[in-house]
Design an enzyme around this catalytic site. Structure first.
Site, short mmCIF file in Angstrom:
data_model
loop_
_atom_site.label_atom_id
_atom_site.label_comp_id
_atom_site.label_asym_id
_atom_site.label_seq_id
_atom_site.Cartn_x
_atom_site.Cartn_y
_atom_site.Cartn_z
N ASN A 16 0.83 -1.21 0.00
CA ASN A 16 0.00 0.00 0.00
C ASN A 16 0.87 1.26 0.00
O ASN A 16 0.52 2.26 -0.63
CB ASN A 16 -0.96 0.00 1.19
CG ASN A 16 -2.18 -0.84 0.91
OD1 ASN A 16 -3.03 -0.45 0.11
ND2 ASN A 16 -2.26 -2.00 1.53
N ILE A 95 -2.75 -1.07 17.29
CA ILE A 95 -3.89 -0.19 17.57
C ILE A 95 -3.39 1.01 18.36
O ILE A 95 -2.60 0.86 19.31
CB ILE A 95 -4.99 -0.96 18.33
CG1 ILE A 95 -5.61 -2.00 17.38
CG2 ILE A 95 -6.05 -0.01 18.88
CD1 ILE A 95 -6.70 -2.85 18.00
N ASN A 110 -6.89 5.21 7.48
CA ASN A 110 -6.44 3.82 7.52
C ASN A 110 -7.09 3.05 6.38
O ASN A 110 -8.24 3.30 6.02
CB ASN A 110 -6.87 3.18 8.86
CG ASN A 110 -6.47 1.72 8.96
OD1 ASN A 110 -5.34 1.34 8.66
ND2 ASN A 110 -7.40 0.87 9.39
N HIS A 112 -8.34 -0.73 5.38
CA HIS A 112 -8.67 -2.01 6.02
C HIS A 112 -9.21 -2.97 4.96
O HIS A 112 -10.06 -2.58 4.14
CB HIS A 112 -9.72 -1.81 7.13
CG HIS A 112 -10.02 -3.08 7.85
ND1 HIS A 112 -9.17 -3.61 8.82
CD2 HIS A 112 -11.04 -3.96 7.72
CE1 HIS A 112 -9.67 -4.75 9.25
NE2 HIS A 112 -10.80 -4.99 8.60
C1 GAR Z 1 -3.21 -4.76 3.76
O1 GAR Z 1 -4.15 -5.68 3.26
C2 GAR Z 1 -3.90 -3.82 4.73
O2 GAR Z 1 -5.20 -3.46 4.35
C3 GAR Z 1 -3.93 -4.65 5.97
O3 GAR Z 1 -2.71 -5.36 5.98
C4 GAR Z 1 -2.20 -5.47 4.66
C5 GAR Z 1 -0.84 -4.82 4.61
O4 GAR Z 1 -0.22 -5.01 3.39
N1 GAR Z 1 -4.10 -3.84 7.12
C6 GAR Z 1 -4.76 -4.24 8.20
O5 GAR Z 1 -5.25 -5.34 8.30
C7 GAR Z 1 -4.84 -3.20 9.31
N2 GAR Z 1 -5.98 -3.46 10.11
P1 GAR Z 1 0.97 -4.07 2.88
O6 GAR Z 1 2.02 -3.99 3.99
O7 GAR Z 1 1.51 -4.80 1.68
O8 GAR Z 1 0.41 -2.72 2.53
#
Ligand code: GAR
Length: 214
Positions: A16, A95, A110, A112
């Protein structure tokens, strides 16, 4: 005023974060400056992505502090040292308390990986979300970008996109599809929206009616 300075908080791979960097490079994220990446894990690959993109990095690990309060104070000091205006949580797996969040009202978002209010809150993060979606036999899931408030995954929803669950999906294939079809486009759009709004607000706030350089 100058463009809002954006900090991206990460904990892992940083796809992301990469989407934000790509949007910056493509010129679609232009109202804010990606000024800092803060990782809650020293070895996170997101840090390498940030360095390759010329963004300053910091590591603030929860385990280095005696309690959550001391950790959050260090995080806040780090953000202040870099004069951060907007905070983007992009795969940040901790959190944050109400006290911390109150320092960035309307300026923290954020991403999610579910259609909030489904599969969100404490215990739902990363692959766990997709495991729960598959276990429940859902045919549709998606992603949400929301404002961050004192309730985990509970702030106002800014954007959502639906993504199909396909036969034979594993948590990994579903996670990838949700990222590709939803997260990587929603998050940069929402970041631009927040930075643009802040820029507008500050321009309007100029008492002499002048526009400051952006
Ligand atoms: C993503 O899917 C994000 O939406 C999720 O973790 C992943 C991180 O991937 N976040 C959560 O679950 C937070 N509650 P990334 O490090 O490749 O962006």
């Amino acid at each position: 005023m100058l463009k809002p300075r954006v900090a991206v908080l990460v904990s892992g791979g940083g796809t992301n974060l990469q989407a934000l960097i790509d949007a910056r490079d493509a010129g679609t994220l232009f109202s804010g400056k990606l000024a800092l990446v803060v990782s809650s894990k020293a070895g996170a690959f997101a840090l390498a992505r940030a360095k390759a993109a010329g963004i300053e990095t910091e590591v603030v690990e929860r385990g280095s502090f005696s309690d959550q309060k001391a950790f959050e104070e260090a995080l806040l000091r780090t953000l202040r040292r870099h004069q951060i205006d907007v905070v983007v949580l992009a795969g940040f797996m901790l959190i944050l308390s109400a006290a911390f969040v109150s320092h960035y009202p309307d300026r923290m978002i954020n991403v999610h990986p579910s259609l909030i209010p489904a599969y969100c809150g404490k215990g739902y993060y990363g692959l766990k979300v997709h495991e729960a979606v598959l276990a429940a036999g859902e045919s549709v899931t998606g992603a949400t970008v929301h404002m961050v408030n004192e309730v985990p995954d509970g702030g106002a929803i800014l954007m959502q996109k639906r993504v199909p669950v396909l036969p034979g999906d594993t948590p990994q294939t579903l996670q990838r599809r949700v990222m590709e079809q939803a997260e990587w486009s929603l998050l940069p759009q929402a970041a631009e929206m927040i930075c643009f709004a802040l820029l507008q607000k500050q321009t309007e706030g100029n008492t002499d009616g002048s526009k400051s350089p952006v």
